[in-house]
Structures are given as structure tokens and as C-alpha cells.
Design a protein around this motif. Structure first.
Motif, mmCIF file in Angstrom:
data_model
loop_
_atom_site.group_PDB
_atom_site.id
_atom_site.type_symbol
_atom_site.label_atom_id
_atom_site.label_comp_id
_atom_site.label_asym_id
_atom_site.label_seq_id
_atom_site.Cartn_x
_atom_site.Cartn_y
_atom_site.Cartn_z
ATOM 1 N N ALA A 63 0.832 -1.210 0.000
ATOM 2 C CA ALA A 63 0.000 0.000 0.000
ATOM 3 C C ALA A 63 0.867 1.261 0.000
ATOM 4 C CB ALA A 63 -0.934 0.002 1.204
ATOM 5 N N ARG A 64 2.063 1.172 0.545
ATOM 6 C CA ARG A 64 2.983 2.310 0.582
ATOM 7 C C ARG A 64 3.996 2.273 -0.557
ATOM 8 N NH1 ARG A 64 -0.369 4.881 2.855
ATOM 9 N NH2 ARG A 64 -0.338 5.267 5.086
ATOM 10 N N GLY A 65 3.867 1.278 -1.425
ATOM 11 C CA GLY A 65 4.755 1.199 -2.584
ATOM 12 C C GLY A 65 6.191 0.860 -2.228
ATOM 13 N N ARG A 86 13.659 0.440 6.885
ATOM 14 C CA ARG A 86 12.868 1.393 7.675
ATOM 15 C C ARG A 86 12.450 0.833 9.028
ATOM 16 N NH1 ARG A 86 8.543 4.688 3.999
ATOM 17 N NH2 ARG A 86 10.013 5.468 2.455
ATOM 18 N N SER A 87 12.228 -0.465 9.071
ATOM 19 C CA SER A 87 11.681 -1.070 10.296
ATOM 20 C C SER A 87 12.737 -1.709 11.190
ATOM 21 C CB SER A 87 10.617 -2.107 9.938
ATOM 22 O OG SER A 87 11.179 -3.177 9.215
ATOM 23 N N VAL A 104 7.207 -6.365 17.321
ATOM 24 C CA VAL A 104 7.879 -6.292 16.026
ATOM 25 C C VAL A 104 6.865 -6.006 14.918
ATOM 26 C CG1 VAL A 104 9.186 -7.633 14.304
ATOM 27 C CG2 VAL A 104 9.827 -7.709 16.722
ATOM 28 N N ALA A 105 5.719 -6.659 14.951
ATOM 29 C CA ALA A 105 4.685 -6.410 13.938
ATOM 30 C C ALA A 105 4.247 -4.948 13.966
ATOM 31 C CB ALA A 105 3.489 -7.330 14.167
ATOM 32 N N ALA A 106 4.069 -4.383 15.153
ATOM 33 C CA ALA A 106 3.675 -2.975 15.283
ATOM 34 C C ALA A 106 4.759 -2.065 14.708
ATOM 35 C CB ALA A 106 3.402 -2.636 16.740
ATOM 36 N N THR A 118 5.422 1.561 7.748
ATOM 37 C CA THR A 118 4.662 1.779 6.516
ATOM 38 C C THR A 118 3.749 2.994 6.635
ATOM 39 O OG1 THR A 118 2.730 0.424 7.107
ATOM 40 C CG2 THR A 118 4.590 -0.709 6.046
ATOM 41 N N GLY A 119 3.706 3.591 7.828
ATOM 42 C CA GLY A 119 2.836 4.740 8.036
ATOM 43 C C GLY A 119 1.457 4.364 8.532
#
Length: 82
Positions: free
Chosen positions: A24-26, A35-36, A57-59, A65-66
Motif C-alpha cells: 500500500a505504501r509502494g 525502515r523497520s 515487532v509487527a507494530a 509503513t505509516g
């Protein structure tokens, strides 16, 4: 586990949710991993359902991703008659 956010047409598993947020964020897996704060190989394993991330970790991945990961308590009520 299976989750079904409001507005989604089908049941989604955790792996699908991570992939969906990323796409969804490309972002590709390498970008989201950077980023994560995880590796691309680990992110790939999460998306394929081979490994399961902790809630923390999932959060963190979802936040990268915003998006926000929100949990809500769901209570099913059942009436019992004497």
C-alpha cells in the motif's frame, strides 16, 4: 491467527497484513526492512508465514509503513435462559 479488519472483503492472516501494508505504501521488502530495523530475509519469512513476528515487532513494521496497528477487545455475548 486470523483477523478481519472492517472494510476488508476477506479474512487476512498476519503475513498478508504485513505484505498488504508494505504494498500500500509502494515499498519493496528491502526498503521496508531498512525502515523497520529488520532484515529483508526476516521480513520475507514473515510475509510468507514461515516465521511469526512478536506483537512489538509487527507494530514496528506496520508503523514503518505509516499505518497503526490497533488491537481491540471483542466480546461475544450469549443469552442463557434458565
Amino acid at each position: 491467527g486470523q483477523i478481519r479488519p472492517i472494510g476488508y472483503p476477506r479474512w487476512m492472516d498476519r503475513a498478508y497484513l504485513l505484505e498488504r501494508a508494505r504494498r500500500a505504501r509502494g515499498l519493496n521488502q528491502t526498503q521496508l526492512a531498512a525502515r523497520s530495523g529488520t532484515s529483508q530475509a526476516t521480513l520475507s519469512a514473515y510475509e510468507r508465514g514461515v516465521k511469526s513476528p512478536s506483537l512489538k515487532v509487527a507494530a514496528r513494521i506496520i508503523a514503518a509503513t505509516g499505518h497503526d496497528l490497533n488491537l481491540r477487545v471483542h466480546i461475544d455475548w450469549a443469552e442463557h435462559y434458565p
